[in-house]
Design a protein around this motif. Sequence first.
Motif, PDB file in Angstrom:
ATOM      1  N   GLN A  88       7.216  -2.996   2.501  1.00 25.39           N
ATOM      2  CA  GLN A  88       6.994  -3.252   3.934  1.00 25.39           C
ATOM      3  C   GLN A  88       6.996  -1.944   4.743  1.00 25.39           C
ATOM      4  O   GLN A  88       6.346  -1.846   5.788  1.00 25.39           O
ATOM      5  N   LEU A  89       7.741  -0.935   4.261  1.00 27.85           N
ATOM      6  CA  LEU A  89       7.844   0.323   5.021  1.00 27.85           C
ATOM      7  C   LEU A  89       6.664   1.272   4.798  1.00 27.85           C
ATOM      8  O   LEU A  89       6.521   2.249   5.538  1.00 27.85           O
ATOM      9  N   ILE A  90       5.813   0.997   3.803  1.00 29.26           N
ATOM     10  CA  ILE A  90       4.667   1.902   3.550  1.00 29.26           C
ATOM     11  C   ILE A  90       3.876   2.186   4.830  1.00 29.26           C
ATOM     12  O   ILE A  90       3.607   3.356   5.130  1.00 29.26           O
ATOM     13  N   PRO A  91       3.508   1.182   5.644  1.00 28.39           N
ATOM     14  CA  PRO A  91       2.727   1.521   6.850  1.00 28.39           C
ATOM     15  C   PRO A  91       3.505   2.314   7.891  1.00 28.39           C
ATOM     16  O   PRO A  91       2.912   2.839   8.826  1.00 28.39           O
ATOM     17  N   TYR A  92       4.828   2.394   7.752  1.00 25.28           N
ATOM     18  CA  TYR A  92       5.636   3.031   8.795  1.00 25.28           C
ATOM     19  C   TYR A  92       6.169   4.405   8.390  1.00 25.28           C
ATOM     20  O   TYR A  92       6.518   5.201   9.237  1.00 25.28           O
TER      21      TYR A  92
ATOM     22  N   PRO B  11       5.062   8.789   0.438  1.00 25.99           N
ATOM     23  CA  PRO B  11       6.042   9.662  -0.254  1.00 25.99           C
ATOM     24  C   PRO B  11       7.477   9.135  -0.216  1.00 25.99           C
ATOM     25  O   PRO B  11       8.151   9.056  -1.258  1.00 25.99           O
ATOM     26  N   ARG B  12       7.979   8.770   0.957  1.00 19.30           N
ATOM     27  CA  ARG B  12       9.349   8.246   1.060  1.00 19.30           C
ATOM     28  C   ARG B  12       9.520   7.013   0.163  1.00 19.30           C
ATOM     29  O   ARG B  12      10.599   6.803  -0.409  1.00 19.30           O
ATOM     30  N   ILE B  13       8.496   6.191   0.093  1.00 21.34           N
ATOM     31  CA  ILE B  13       8.593   4.935  -0.677  1.00 21.34           C
ATOM     32  C   ILE B  13       8.592   5.211  -2.171  1.00 21.34           C
ATOM     33  O   ILE B  13       9.339   4.574  -2.933  1.00 21.34           O
TER      34      ILE B  13
ATOM     35  N   GLN C  31      -8.834  -1.044  12.202  1.00 15.80           N
ATOM     36  CA  GLN C  31      -9.234  -1.849  11.046  1.00 15.80           C
ATOM     37  C   GLN C  31      -8.243  -1.692   9.888  1.00 15.80           C
ATOM     38  O   GLN C  31      -7.865  -2.678   9.245  1.00 15.80           O
ATOM     39  N   TYR C  32      -7.789  -0.450   9.639  1.00  9.67           N
ATOM     40  CA  TYR C  32      -6.806  -0.235   8.564  1.00  9.67           C
ATOM     41  C   TYR C  32      -5.489  -0.948   8.873  1.00  9.67           C
ATOM     42  O   TYR C  32      -4.829  -1.464   7.979  1.00  9.67           O
ATOM     43  N   ILE C  33      -5.094  -0.936  10.149  1.00  9.08           N
ATOM     44  CA  ILE C  33      -3.855  -1.631  10.515  1.00  9.08           C
ATOM     45  C   ILE C  33      -3.991  -3.123  10.217  1.00  9.08           C
ATOM     46  O   ILE C  33      -3.091  -3.737   9.641  1.00  9.08           O
ATOM     47  N   ILE C  34      -5.137  -3.690  10.596  1.00 15.43           N
ATOM     48  CA  ILE C  34      -5.326  -5.126  10.359  1.00 15.43           C
ATOM     49  C   ILE C  34      -5.463  -5.423   8.865  1.00 15.43           C
ATOM     50  O   ILE C  34      -4.781  -6.293   8.328  1.00 15.43           O
ATOM     51  N   GLU C  35      -6.351  -4.682   8.182  1.00 16.75           N
ATOM     52  CA  GLU C  35      -6.635  -5.004   6.780  1.00 16.75           C
ATOM     53  C   GLU C  35      -5.506  -4.599   5.832  1.00 16.75           C
ATOM     54  O   GLU C  35      -5.132  -5.351   4.946  1.00 16.75           O
ATOM     55  N   PHE C  36      -5.004  -3.366   6.021  1.00 19.66           N
ATOM     56  CA  PHE C  36      -3.988  -2.881   5.078  1.00 19.66           C
ATOM     57  C   PHE C  36      -2.588  -3.330   5.505  1.00 19.66           C
ATOM     58  O   PHE C  36      -1.913  -4.051   4.777  1.00 19.66           O
ATOM     59  N   ALA C  37      -2.155  -2.923   6.730  1.00 25.11           N
ATOM     60  CA  ALA C  37      -0.778  -3.230   7.130  1.00 25.11           C
ATOM     61  C   ALA C  37      -0.574  -4.754   7.217  1.00 25.11           C
ATOM     62  O   ALA C  37       0.316  -5.300   6.566  1.00 25.11           O
TER      63      ALA C  37
ATOM     64  N   PRO D 210      -1.651   7.912   5.005  1.00 24.47           N
ATOM     65  CA  PRO D 210      -0.841   7.602   3.818  1.00 24.47           C
ATOM     66  C   PRO D 210       0.417   8.449   3.669  1.00 24.47           C
ATOM     67  O   PRO D 210       1.271   8.131   2.855  1.00 24.47           O
ATOM     68  N   TYR D 211       0.520   9.527   4.440  1.00 24.39           N
ATOM     69  CA  TYR D 211       1.644  10.448   4.244  1.00 24.39           C
ATOM     70  C   TYR D 211       2.696  10.362   5.347  1.00 24.39           C
ATOM     71  O   TYR D 211       3.838  10.756   5.141  1.00 24.39           O
TER      72      TYR D 211
END
Lengths: 139, 139, 139, 139, 139, 139
Positions: C105-109, C113-115, D44-50, F108-109
């Motif tokens: 869940q934290l990947i987008p935030y 790397p941290r994950i 789009q990335y926020i909607i599709e990925f997150a 991603p980073y």
Amino acid sequence: MEQDNRYQKGINKLMEYTTTKNDDVSTHLKIMDELKDLAPEVGQYIIEFAYGEIYTREGLDNKQRALVTISSLVTQGTEPQLELHINTGLTAGLPPQEIVESFIQLIPYTGFPRILNALAVAKKVFRQRKIGVEKNNIH
Amino acid sequence: MEQDNRYQKGINKLMEYTTTKNDDVSTHLKIMDELKDLAPEVGQYIIEFAYGEIYTREGLDNKQRALVTISSLVTQGTEPQLELHINTGLTAGLPPQEIVESFIQLIPYTGFPRILNALAVAKKVFRQRKIGVEKNNIH
Amino acid sequence: MEQDNRYQKGINKLMEYTTTKNDDVSTHLKIMDELKDLAPEVGQYIIEFAYGEIYTREGLDNKQRALVTISSLVTQGTEPQLELHINTGLTAGLPPQEIVESFIQLIPYTGFPRILNALAVAKKVFRQRKIGVEKNNIH
Amino acid sequence: MEQDNRYQKGINKLMEYTTTKNDDVSTHLKIMDELKDLAPEVGQYIIEFAYGEIYTREGLDNKQRALVTISSLVTQGTEPQLELHINTGLTAGLPPQEIVESFIQLIPYTGFPRILNALAVAKKVFRQRKIGVEKNNIH
Amino acid sequence: MEQDNRYQKGINKLMEYTTTKNDDVSTHLKIMDELKDLAPEVGQYIIEFAYGEIYTREGLDNKQRALVTISSLVTQGTEPQLELHINTGLTAGLPPQEIVESFIQLIPYTGFPRILNALAVAKKVFRQRKIGVEKNNIH
Amino acid sequence: MEQDNRYQKGINKLMEYTTTKNDDVSTHLKIMDELKDLAPEVGQYIIEFAYGEIYTREGLDNKQRALVTISSLVTQGTEPQLELHINTGLTAGLPPQEIVESFIQLIPYTGFPRILNALAVAKKVFRQRKIGVEKNNIH
């Protein structure tokens, strides 16, 4: 009772950092007042734990504690608290030049951006407290 | 020539923080030696800029500069440099108790994790320097 | 006496997070033992303030507190404490899948790397606690 | 087609966090609208990925995902996003008391500054959403 | 099918950064293999989202993307990923001198500690890849 | 004399990043003017050390240095300096699309929050400099 004791010790210590003729140093208490409804215990933890237990320890004087705290806040970039602790540091007797000098000492360790932002905060506080700043000569 | 001057001033200042009978404080110079091939100018910038220009300024004494630096490194969690600057701080005359006390002062500002990691680094340095630590009484 | 009370409440709460047949969860107490000589009050503050005052509050259950704590430690990248609190979370009943899922869940935030570093820590803890992990199916 | 599917799943999930009679929770969509010209794919990335890939996973419910996210944002100090996710958390059913309690749980892990700033953000959001806050009793 | 397409595009792009006679650049794939049991989708997200969607965009070439990525990782201090991306950057054709020079460029923005740690990581990678480094002259 | 030389080299290099018909890029000089009374040497260190010694090195061109700097500032979240260096980057010839693309590369980073805040800063700068931005097509 121990808890009252910590609370009272905390209030006393806090007063060493905030009692002054200058109005704007009451920020600390205003912050706690702001929190009173939402999270009243947070103000209590700050008084009892931060001031009552940590600040009242021996081993560093008030000015050293302010210097250490300010150095951490500059590094974190948490500016509202930096503003507060520049004020508490000044009230505790830390000379304005030492605050500015500690920022300069941190340039090799945090880079320039954090320091430029910290200097802007210091400038605001010094102006509010009518601390004269003249060409490399703060007084 | 100005540059030589900064370099020489930097080396002199660095020596105040590192000359000691204790072998392991030469870490600073070992780091620069490590960098000699890869990025020799970085060692030069540390000597000329950090030590030659910043550390040689007036306004804070060596012990205050070490305290400010250590507070920033604890906050950042950059442990190899924290280890180095606990060493330089001790050599500059900062008492071990004041280093530990500055960590404790930072608990309300960084939380416990950074402080526990910093204490582990201090413990390692104190042991290397044979600084006795007995029940809340470092000597 | 209030202070004893906080200390005892803290120890009791800490036990909910650490009493287990699995030996390696006593890390918490080992950390405090490590600190005993250098800074004994830090262990005391962790027990009295962190466990005795904060963890014993109402409003979140033990598993939620562990989830909130773990999320902060992943974000900070303070890995020794993350290892400790994955252990305390598991002992408090947080399912291993929920720990891994909170990392994802934290990947987008925080970015990857941290994950990735957090997953490596979790893998180590799960292996020590003999938690089976089979193709996307932790048990 | 897979991509449409992710996009539609993302929009649906996002709506669970943002559909409400209260106007100010549409912030998420306003942010994306703001970005439409400059960097339309980011929305789009926020909607599709997150939202489409991460938030739609099993293993944690909407409220747990909001709690984990909020804990990371408090720790990072990224306040505009914290404001947004206090809103999405509330819409997803996270009680305001649990949000405040999670901030208090983080005091030992981030220190007071981050938490004071987070409380100020929460106060602003609660006021906008007319969430009553009376002496330690949010309703 | 779109998802396969993203996955295949991601694998292809990843290969541009990792295919080489030098064995130790397969780290990327080893990381994903490590995660296979614990969190297999994380490796999939890295391939599909990070490589398949972000790295395959136009607007920056592979070397610029590596430079941007490395600059962020130096700033964060996430060393395992920095090691990986110094490797991927080199494989993508970023000259070792430019990597070291980008670290030096960051000194005014992050301070020396992050840069010293980054240089130590670069030195390790260069040695593994038998990149000769002779007095300010990397080849 | 060496110091004058560094100062003059720094001013010359700074001018490559700031001389333009567009008024708002003089921010750099305004910042130093702001600091003139409080800490005049900080502006001097920026010119002599950052611009005179670091930016004048060989190994990366002006646009690469701007890209590396911007990537670090996005990651740190120090927005006033990010605004400044988006301006200096544009003046040095970095195309606006490459700035936006470098933000997207960082998703991603660093995760989305830092990038959304960076995009808001870029949007402000582009508008001030009348850089047209039309549906994924900045010109």
